[in-house]
Design an enzyme around this catalytic site. Structure first.
Site, mmCIF file in Angstrom:
data_model
loop_
_atom_site.group_PDB
_atom_site.id
_atom_site.type_symbol
_atom_site.label_atom_id
_atom_site.label_comp_id
_atom_site.label_asym_id
_atom_site.label_seq_id
_atom_site.Cartn_x
_atom_site.Cartn_y
_atom_site.Cartn_z
ATOM 1 N N GLY A 17 0.767 -1.243 0.000
ATOM 2 C CA GLY A 17 0.000 0.000 0.000
ATOM 3 C C GLY A 17 0.794 1.288 0.000
ATOM 4 C CG HIS A 114 0.680 -1.615 -15.678
ATOM 5 N ND1 HIS A 114 0.426 -2.901 -15.236
ATOM 6 C CD2 HIS A 114 1.657 -1.722 -16.614
ATOM 7 C CE1 HIS A 114 1.210 -3.743 -15.894
ATOM 8 N NE2 HIS A 114 1.967 -3.054 -16.728
HETATM 9 C C1 GRF Z 1 2.561 -1.005 -7.815
HETATM 10 O O1 GRF Z 1 3.760 -1.197 -8.471
HETATM 11 C C2 GRF Z 1 1.435 -0.898 -8.816
HETATM 12 O O2 GRF Z 1 1.835 -0.356 -10.031
HETATM 13 C C3 GRF Z 1 1.023 -2.302 -9.021
HETATM 14 O O3 GRF Z 1 1.163 -2.915 -7.747
HETATM 15 C C4 GRF Z 1 2.152 -2.214 -6.987
HETATM 16 C C5 GRF Z 1 1.519 -1.846 -5.686
HETATM 17 O O4 GRF Z 1 2.445 -1.343 -4.756
HETATM 18 N N1 GRF Z 1 -0.284 -2.374 -9.599
HETATM 19 P P1 GRF Z 1 1.945 -0.741 -3.372
HETATM 20 O O5 GRF Z 1 1.117 -1.815 -2.676
HETATM 21 O O6 GRF Z 1 1.137 0.478 -3.667
HETATM 22 O O7 GRF Z 1 3.192 -0.448 -2.600
#
Ligand code: GRF
Length: 210
Positions: A17, A114
Site C-alpha cells: 500500500g 500499472h
Molecule cells: C505497484 O507497483 C502498482 O503499479 C502495481 O502494484 C504495486 C503496488 O504497490 N499495480 P503498493 O502496494 O502500492 O506499494
C-alpha cells in the site's frame, strides 16, 4: 464534482500500500480535493489495511472466499460503493480482476496504476518485477508508470496519464521498480485530483478532454 462535499473515493489494495499512502498523504495535506471513504482488500493481511486504520479510514477485508462466492463478493462491493456514494474506485496494487457487473456499473470511474508501458507490458501475469524484467529484456531506454481506466480486458482501458522513467545502464528489475514506484506515487494522486476537479469526463478518453 459532487454537491455533497469532497469527491468520494474507494481504494482497493492487495499488498503493502505505498500508493495508498501517497494518496492518504496528499489528501491530508490538502493537495487532493477528495476523501478516502473506504479502503478494501482481498487480503486480510495486507499492510495497506493497517495504513488505512492508522489514519482513521474504514478498512475492510472483502474476498470471494469470505463471502462464499464471486457473486456474493460483487454484491457486497456494490453495496459498499453505493452506501458510501463512491464516485471513483482506485485500484492501487489490487491483484484481483473486478467482475464485468462492477466495471459496467462504474464505467469510466475505475482506474488502475500499472508500473510499465501499456499495452505492450501489461496483461495477465504481467505484474510486479515481471514488468520490469520484460522492459529491461526489451532493451528500452525508458519505461513509464501508467494510470488507465479499467475496462473488461486486463490492463486495456484508455490511458489517462503516463510519466516516463529513464532506464539506467546498471538497472536491475529491483532498482527500476523502486524508481518507477516513486513516479507512481505522483501520478496516481494527480489523476484522482483531475477527476475530483471535473477535468476528466468518465464517459470519455483522456485524449477527448479539452
Ligand atoms: C505497484 O507497483 C502498482 O503499479 C502495481 O502494484 C504495486 C503496488 O504497490 N499495480 P503498493 O502496494 O502500492 O506499494
Amino acid at each position: 464534482m459532487t454537491t455533497k462535499g469532497r469527491f468520494r473515493i474507494a481504494v482497493l489494495v492487495s499488498g503493502g500500500g505505498t500508493n495508498l499512502q501517497s494518496i492518504i498523504d496528499r489528501v491530508e495535506a490538502g493537495k487532493i480535493n477528495a476523501q478516502i471513504e473506504v479502503v478494501i482488500s482481498n487480503n486480510s493481511k495486507a499492510y495497506a489495511l493497517e495504513r488505512a486504520r492508522l489514519h482513521n479510514i474504514t478498512a475492510l477485508h472483502m474476498s470471494a472466499k469470505k463471502f462464499g462466492s464471486q457473486e456474493s463478493l460483487d454484491e457486497e462491493l456494490l453495496k459498499v460503493f453505493e452506501e458510501r456514494e463512491i464516485e471513483l474506485v482506485v485500484l492501487a496494487g489490487y491483484m484481483k480482476l473486478l467482475s464485468p457487473a462492477i466495471i459496467r456499473k462504474y464505467a469510466g470511474r475505475i482506474i488502475n496504476i500499472h508500473p510499465g508501458p501499456l499495452p505492450e507490458f501489461g496483461g495477465k501475469g504481467m505484474h510486479g518485477l515481471k514488468v520490469h524484467e520484460a522492459v529491461l529484456s526489451a532493451g528500452l531506454r525508458e519505461t513509464c508508470a501508467t494510470v488507465h481506466v479499467v475496462d473488461e480486458i486486463y490492463d486495456h482501458g484508455s490511458i489517462l496519464l503516463r510519466r516516463e522513467v529513464p532506464i539506467l545502464a546498471d538497472d536491475t528489475p529491483e532498482s527500476l521498480a523502486a524508481r518507477v514506484l516513486k513516479v507512481e506515487h505522483q501520478i496516481l494522486p494527480e489523476v484522482i485530483n483531475m477527476y475530483a476537479e471535473g477535468k476528466i469526463d468518465p464517459g470519455k478518453n483522456r485524449e477527448d478532454q479539452s
